[in-house]
Design a protein around this motif. Structure first.
Motif, PDB file in Angstrom:
ATOM      1  N   ASP A   1     -71.184  54.341  23.641  1.00  0.00           N
ATOM      2  CA  ASP A   1     -70.193  55.127  22.920  1.00  0.00           C
ATOM      3  C   ASP A   1     -70.007  56.439  23.667  1.00  0.00           C
ATOM      4  O   ASP A   1     -70.806  56.793  24.547  1.00  0.00           O
ATOM      5  CB  ASP A   1     -70.638  55.352  21.473  1.00  0.00           C
ATOM      6  N   MET A   2     -68.961  57.158  23.308  1.00  0.00           N
ATOM      7  CA  MET A   2     -68.559  58.299  24.121  1.00  0.00           C
ATOM      8  C   MET A   2     -69.011  59.639  23.555  1.00  0.00           C
ATOM      9  O   MET A   2     -69.244  60.591  24.303  1.00  0.00           O
ATOM     10  CB  MET A   2     -67.039  58.283  24.279  1.00  0.00           C
ATOM     11  N   GLU A   3     -69.152  59.723  22.220  1.00  0.00           N
ATOM     12  CA  GLU A   3     -69.428  61.019  21.602  1.00  0.00           C
ATOM     13  C   GLU A   3     -70.790  61.586  21.982  1.00  0.00           C
ATOM     14  O   GLU A   3     -70.999  62.797  21.924  1.00  0.00           O
ATOM     15  CB  GLU A   3     -69.322  60.908  20.081  1.00  0.00           C
ATOM     16  N   GLY A   4     -71.731  60.726  22.376  1.00  0.00           N
ATOM     17  CA  GLY A   4     -73.069  61.193  22.711  1.00  0.00           C
ATOM     18  C   GLY A   4     -73.281  61.521  24.171  1.00  0.00           C
ATOM     19  O   GLY A   4     -74.413  61.805  24.590  1.00  0.00           O
ATOM     20  N   ILE A   5     -72.217  61.512  24.957  1.00  0.00           N
ATOM     21  CA  ILE A   5     -72.321  61.819  26.393  1.00  0.00           C
ATOM     22  C   ILE A   5     -72.456  63.329  26.591  1.00  0.00           C
ATOM     23  O   ILE A   5     -71.846  64.127  25.880  1.00  0.00           O
ATOM     24  CB  ILE A   5     -71.077  61.287  27.133  1.00  0.00           C
ATOM     25  N   SER A   6     -73.249  63.724  27.568  1.00  0.00           N
ATOM     26  CA  SER A   6     -73.424  65.141  27.862  1.00  0.00           C
ATOM     27  C   SER A   6     -72.088  65.805  28.192  1.00  0.00           C
ATOM     28  O   SER A   6     -71.243  65.226  28.877  1.00  0.00           O
ATOM     29  CB  SER A   6     -74.382  65.309  29.047  1.00  0.00           C
TER      30      SER A   6
ATOM     31  N   THR B   1     -65.709  67.601  21.599  1.00  0.00           N
ATOM     32  CA  THR B   1     -64.460  67.736  20.842  1.00  0.00           C
ATOM     33  C   THR B   1     -63.754  66.389  20.772  1.00  0.00           C
ATOM     34  O   THR B   1     -63.922  65.536  21.650  1.00  0.00           O
ATOM     35  CB  THR B   1     -63.502  68.751  21.499  1.00  0.00           C
ATOM     36  N   TRP B   2     -62.930  66.203  19.714  1.00  0.00           N
ATOM     37  CA  TRP B   2     -62.205  64.933  19.561  1.00  0.00           C
ATOM     38  C   TRP B   2     -61.233  64.708  20.707  1.00  0.00           C
ATOM     39  O   TRP B   2     -60.998  63.562  21.117  1.00  0.00           O
ATOM     40  CB  TRP B   2     -61.453  64.916  18.232  1.00  0.00           C
TER      41      TRP B   2
ATOM     42  N   PHE C   1     -69.169  70.636  16.667  1.00  0.00           N
ATOM     43  CA  PHE C   1     -68.245  70.735  17.798  1.00  0.00           C
ATOM     44  C   PHE C   1     -68.746  71.657  18.905  1.00  0.00           C
ATOM     45  O   PHE C   1     -67.959  72.202  19.676  1.00  0.00           O
ATOM     46  CB  PHE C   1     -66.864  71.212  17.309  1.00  0.00           C
ATOM     47  N   SER C   2     -70.057  71.795  19.014  1.00  0.00           N
ATOM     48  CA  SER C   2     -70.617  72.598  20.106  1.00  0.00           C
ATOM     49  C   SER C   2     -72.016  72.101  20.414  1.00  0.00           C
ATOM     50  O   SER C   2     -72.691  71.542  19.560  1.00  0.00           O
ATOM     51  CB  SER C   2     -70.649  74.084  19.744  1.00  0.00           C
ATOM     52  N   SER C   3     -72.442  72.311  21.655  1.00  0.00           N
ATOM     53  CA  SER C   3     -73.754  71.801  22.057  1.00  0.00           C
ATOM     54  C   SER C   3     -74.246  72.493  23.311  1.00  0.00           C
ATOM     55  O   SER C   3     -73.474  73.077  24.073  1.00  0.00           O
ATOM     56  CB  SER C   3     -73.695  70.287  22.300  1.00  0.00           C
TER      57      SER C   3
END
Length: 272
Positions: A8-13, A17-18, A187-189
Motif C-alpha cells: 500500500d502507498m500510505e505507509g511509504i516514507s 497527504t492524500w 498529515f505529518s511525519s
C-alpha cells in the motif's frame, strides 16, 4: 519458498497527504517512485532469504485508471510476479496453490489512530470501525485474516510507528517491523530518507523470512466468524441492502457471518 507481498502507498516514507496517493496529481507521479522502490527492496530481501516465488500485489486504490496499478513498470525488480488491477483483498490464488508467508509493505494504521499517518480502514469516506469477532482491525488485520484461512502467517510489516505497533498488537511481537516514519498527526511525519528506508526494508524482510522458527501463528479467528463494519453515515448502508449474506444491524452498521473469515468476507465484499 513462496511469499506474497501486499503493498500500500500510505505507509511509504515521505508520504503524508492524500494528494501524494491520488492518481492523476503531480505529487502522485513523484510518489509512485518512492512506492515502487520500497516494494523493490522487499523483493530483494525476500529473494536473499531464499524465496523462489515472490508475488507482489498492488493494494493501493489510487482512483480511476490507477486503481491497484501504482507501481512504475519500468522500475520493477526482476525475479518477482506482479498482480495489478485486482479487487482489494480478493487475491487468494497463491494461498490456494500453497504459500509460506505474507508481508506488508507501505501499510497504514486503522481509522481513528491519533499518530497514524493517513489512517483509515478501507475507505476514508465510507467506513469507520471494522471488527472481526469484536476484534478491532485495520486493513492489515483483514488481509492477515484472509491469509489465515489458508494457514498462512503474516511475518513482516513496514510503515509508520503506529502501523507497526498495531500489527504486532494483533498478531504478536514475532512480526518483524520496519518503521520508516513516525506520525506527528494524520498529515505529518518524521521520515527516514528513502534510500535508508529501502535499506531497512530489504534487511528486515530477509531477517523475517530467514527466521521461520520464529514466525507468528496465522491469524485465524474462531468460527463462526462475524465481520462487522460501522459506516460513516446512514446512506452508506444502501450499498449493502439486499446483498446475500449481509445483515443491516442498525442505521450505520452492517455485518456478515461465516464458518471462516473468508466465507464472511466473501459475502461482505464484492468481487468486482
Amino acid at each position: 519458498m513462496r511469499v506474497v507481498i501486499f503493498c500500500d502507498m500510505e505507509g511509504i516514507s515521505c508520504i503524508e497527504t492524500w494528494e501524494q496517493v491520488t492518481g492523476g496529481t503531480r505529487l502522485y507521479e513523484e510518489c509512485r517512485k518512492l512506492y515502487t522502490d520500497e516494494m523493490n527492496a522487499a523483493v530483494r530481501g525476500a529473494r536473499a532469504a531464499g524465496a523462489s516465488d515472490v508475488i507482489v500485489v498492488d493494494c493501493h486504490g489510487a482512483g480511476g485508471a490507477y486503481n491497484f496499478k501504482s507501481f512504475l513498470p519500468e522500475r520493477l525488480e526482476s525475479g518477482a510476479q506482479y498482480v495489478f488491477g485486482y479487487p482489494w483483498a480478493r487475491y487468494i490464488d497463491a494461498f490456494e496453490q500453497g504459500c509460506d508467508a505474507i508481508l506488508f509493505v507501505g501499510a497504514h494504521a486503522m481509522a481513528g489512530t491519533p499518530d497514524g499517518v493517513l489512517c483509515h480502514t478501507v475507505s476514508s469516506e465510507a467506513w469507520y470501525n471494522a471488527r472481526i469477532n469484536d476484534i478491532l482491525v485495520g486493513e492489515s488485520g483483514i488481509l492477515a485474516a484472509v491469509a489465515g484461512c489458508w494457514n498462512v502467517p503474516a511475518v513482516f510489516v513496514s510503515g509508520d510507528t503506529a502501523t507497526c505497533r498495531e500489527v504486532q498488537t494483533l498478531l504478536g511481537e514475532a512480526v518483524v517491523t520496519a518503521e520508516v516514519k513516525k506520525g506527528l498527526g494524520r498529515f505529518s511525519s518524521v521520515n527516514m530518507a528513502p534510500k535508508d528506508a529501502c535499506a531497512l526494508i530489504e534487511m528486515k524482510v530477509a531477517q523475517a523470512l530467514s527466521l521461520k522458527e520464529n514466525w507468528p501463528q496465522p491469524f485465524k479467528p474462531e468460527g463462526p466468524v462475524t465481520f462487522r463494519v460501522e459506516l460513516a453515515t446512514p446512506d452508506r448502508v444502501n450499498d449493502f441492502v439486499g446483498r446475500e449474506g449481509v445483515r443491516v444491524e442498525g442505521p450505520r452498521t452492517v455485518s456478515a457471518t461465516g464458518d471462516t473469515f473468508w466465507q464472511a468476507w466473501d459475502q461482505f465484499w464484492y468481487r468486482n
